[in-house]
Design a protein around this motif. Structure first.
Motif, PDB file in Angstrom:
ATOM      1  N   ASP A 171      -4.812 122.673 115.875  1.00 30.51           N
ATOM      2  CA  ASP A 171      -4.665 121.992 116.920  1.00 30.51           C
ATOM      3  C   ASP A 171      -4.830 120.310 117.061  1.00 30.51           C
ATOM      4  O   ASP A 171      -6.041 120.495 118.678  1.00 30.51           O
ATOM      5  N   LEU A 172      -5.012 120.108 116.314  1.00 23.86           N
ATOM      6  CA  LEU A 172      -5.074 118.516 115.787  1.00 23.86           C
ATOM      7  C   LEU A 172      -4.035 117.309 116.398  1.00 23.86           C
ATOM      8  O   LEU A 172      -3.460 117.691 116.317  1.00 23.86           O
ATOM      9  N   LEU A 173      -4.772 116.498 116.619  1.00 18.72           N
ATOM     10  CA  LEU A 173      -4.084 115.063 117.154  1.00 18.72           C
ATOM     11  C   LEU A 173      -3.731 114.664 115.799  1.00 18.72           C
ATOM     12  O   LEU A 173      -2.599 113.869 115.898  1.00 18.72           O
ATOM     13  N   LEU A 174      -4.737 114.070 115.002  1.00 19.82           N
ATOM     14  CA  LEU A 174      -4.467 113.298 113.626  1.00 19.82           C
ATOM     15  C   LEU A 174      -5.219 114.050 112.439  1.00 19.82           C
ATOM     16  O   LEU A 174      -5.796 115.043 112.256  1.00 19.82           O
ATOM     17  N   PRO A 175      -4.309 114.102 111.456  1.00 23.91           N
ATOM     18  CA  PRO A 175      -4.773 115.289 110.334  1.00 23.91           C
ATOM     19  C   PRO A 175      -5.770 114.481 109.026  1.00 23.91           C
ATOM     20  O   PRO A 175      -5.215 114.087 108.099  1.00 23.91           O
ATOM     21  N   VAL A 176      -7.454 114.562 109.412  1.00 22.04           N
ATOM     22  CA  VAL A 176      -7.954 113.171 108.905  1.00 22.04           C
ATOM     23  C   VAL A 176      -9.021 114.199 108.058  1.00 22.04           C
ATOM     24  O   VAL A 176      -9.607 115.384 108.227  1.00 22.04           O
ATOM     25  N   ILE A 177      -8.986 113.835 106.851  1.00 24.65           N
ATOM     26  CA  ILE A 177     -10.113 114.107 106.289  1.00 24.65           C
ATOM     27  C   ILE A 177     -11.150 114.038 105.961  1.00 24.65           C
ATOM     28  O   ILE A 177     -11.574 112.776 107.518  1.00 24.65           O
ATOM     29  N   SER A 178     -11.864 113.990 105.275  1.00 24.91           N
ATOM     30  CA  SER A 178     -13.985 113.641 105.227  1.00 24.91           C
ATOM     31  C   SER A 178     -13.980 112.225 105.162  1.00 24.91           C
ATOM     32  O   SER A 178     -13.326 111.525 104.910  1.00 24.91           O
ATOM     33  N   ASN A 179     -15.006 112.128 105.668  1.00 28.92           N
ATOM     34  CA  ASN A 179     -15.055 110.730 105.872  1.00 28.92           C
ATOM     35  C   ASN A 179     -15.532 109.915 104.399  1.00 28.92           C
ATOM     36  O   ASN A 179     -15.357 109.208 104.278  1.00 28.92           O
ATOM     37  N   GLN A 180     -16.317 111.384 103.204  1.00 28.95           N
ATOM     38  CA  GLN A 180     -16.600 110.005 102.474  1.00 28.95           C
ATOM     39  C   GLN A 180     -15.001 109.992 101.737  1.00 28.95           C
ATOM     40  O   GLN A 180     -15.367 108.533 100.581  1.00 28.95           O
ATOM     41  N   LYS A 181     -13.349 110.981 101.633  1.00 30.76           N
ATOM     42  CA  LYS A 181     -12.788 110.881 101.220  1.00 30.76           C
ATOM     43  C   LYS A 181     -11.878 109.488 101.799  1.00 30.76           C
ATOM     44  O   LYS A 181     -11.190 108.672 101.462  1.00 30.76           O
ATOM     45  N   MET A 182     -12.170 109.868 102.801  1.00 33.54           N
ATOM     46  CA  MET A 182     -11.597 108.177 103.453  1.00 33.54           C
ATOM     47  C   MET A 182     -12.221 107.009 103.455  1.00 33.54           C
ATOM     48  O   MET A 182     -11.822 105.727 102.791  1.00 33.54           O
TER      49      MET A 182
END
Length: 170
Positions: free
Chosen positions: A81-92
């Motif tokens: 139920d999220l707006l965006l498929p955000v990955i971990s900050n480190q990977k980002m």
């Protein structure tokens, strides 16, 4: 457009933050239910910032809205139920570094740069008042917003041209 899909996804989420000012942690936790009609009848983000636990209300600009629509049917977004498929900050941040290399950007590109871009390039340099920017970013003090507000010479020139027009006698 990148040939590697994970880079397209990271670019999109980074751009979403450039047009909303959301910090990484707030973009990651953003729920579909936190998009509501605002006072103007247009879609706004209504979410509590994790850092300050204060309500942030941000009108959605067209670019941010199109990114939301792009991921509307993404399996991770639906499942969580999220707006965006955000990955971990480190990977980002690792993938943003890769994007910078591919694009020939010599500066260190991190997710926090998106928030800075919202404050400077998207809002302040386009005439949005520092008070409005501070409110959207949920800064407790204008002094915090001023850290982001490195005013460019062209903005100074534009502002002074308006003043010249007001002061000239015709």
């Amino acid at each position: 457009m990148f040939s590697i899909e994970r880079l397209n996804q990271v670019r999109d989420i980074f751009l979403f933050s450039c047009y909303t000012g959301l910090a990484y942690v707030d973009a990651k936790k953003l729920k579909r239910s936190e998009i509501e009609k605002g006072i103007d009848g247009k879609l706004w983000i209504h979410t509590y910032r994790q850092k300050t636990d204060s309500l942030s209300r941000i009108p959605l600009l067209p670019t941010a809205l199109s990114i939301i629509q792009k991921y509307e049917h993404h399996p991770q977004c639906i499942a969580d139920d999220l707006l965006l498929p955000v990955i971990s900050n480190q990977k980002m941040n690792a993938y943003l570094k890769e994007i910078a290399e591919v694009c020939g950007i010599d500066e260190l590109l991190t997710f926090h740069i998106a928030r800075h871009t919202f404050a400077t390039t998207v809002t302040l340099n386009n005439g949005v008042s520092i008070e409005t920017v501070a409110k959207m970013m949920r800064h407790s003090s204008i002094k915090t917003t001023q850290i982001y507000a490195k005013v460019l010479d062209h903005k100074i020139s534009d502002d002074m041209e308006v003043l010249r027009g007001k002061l000239s006698i015709t």
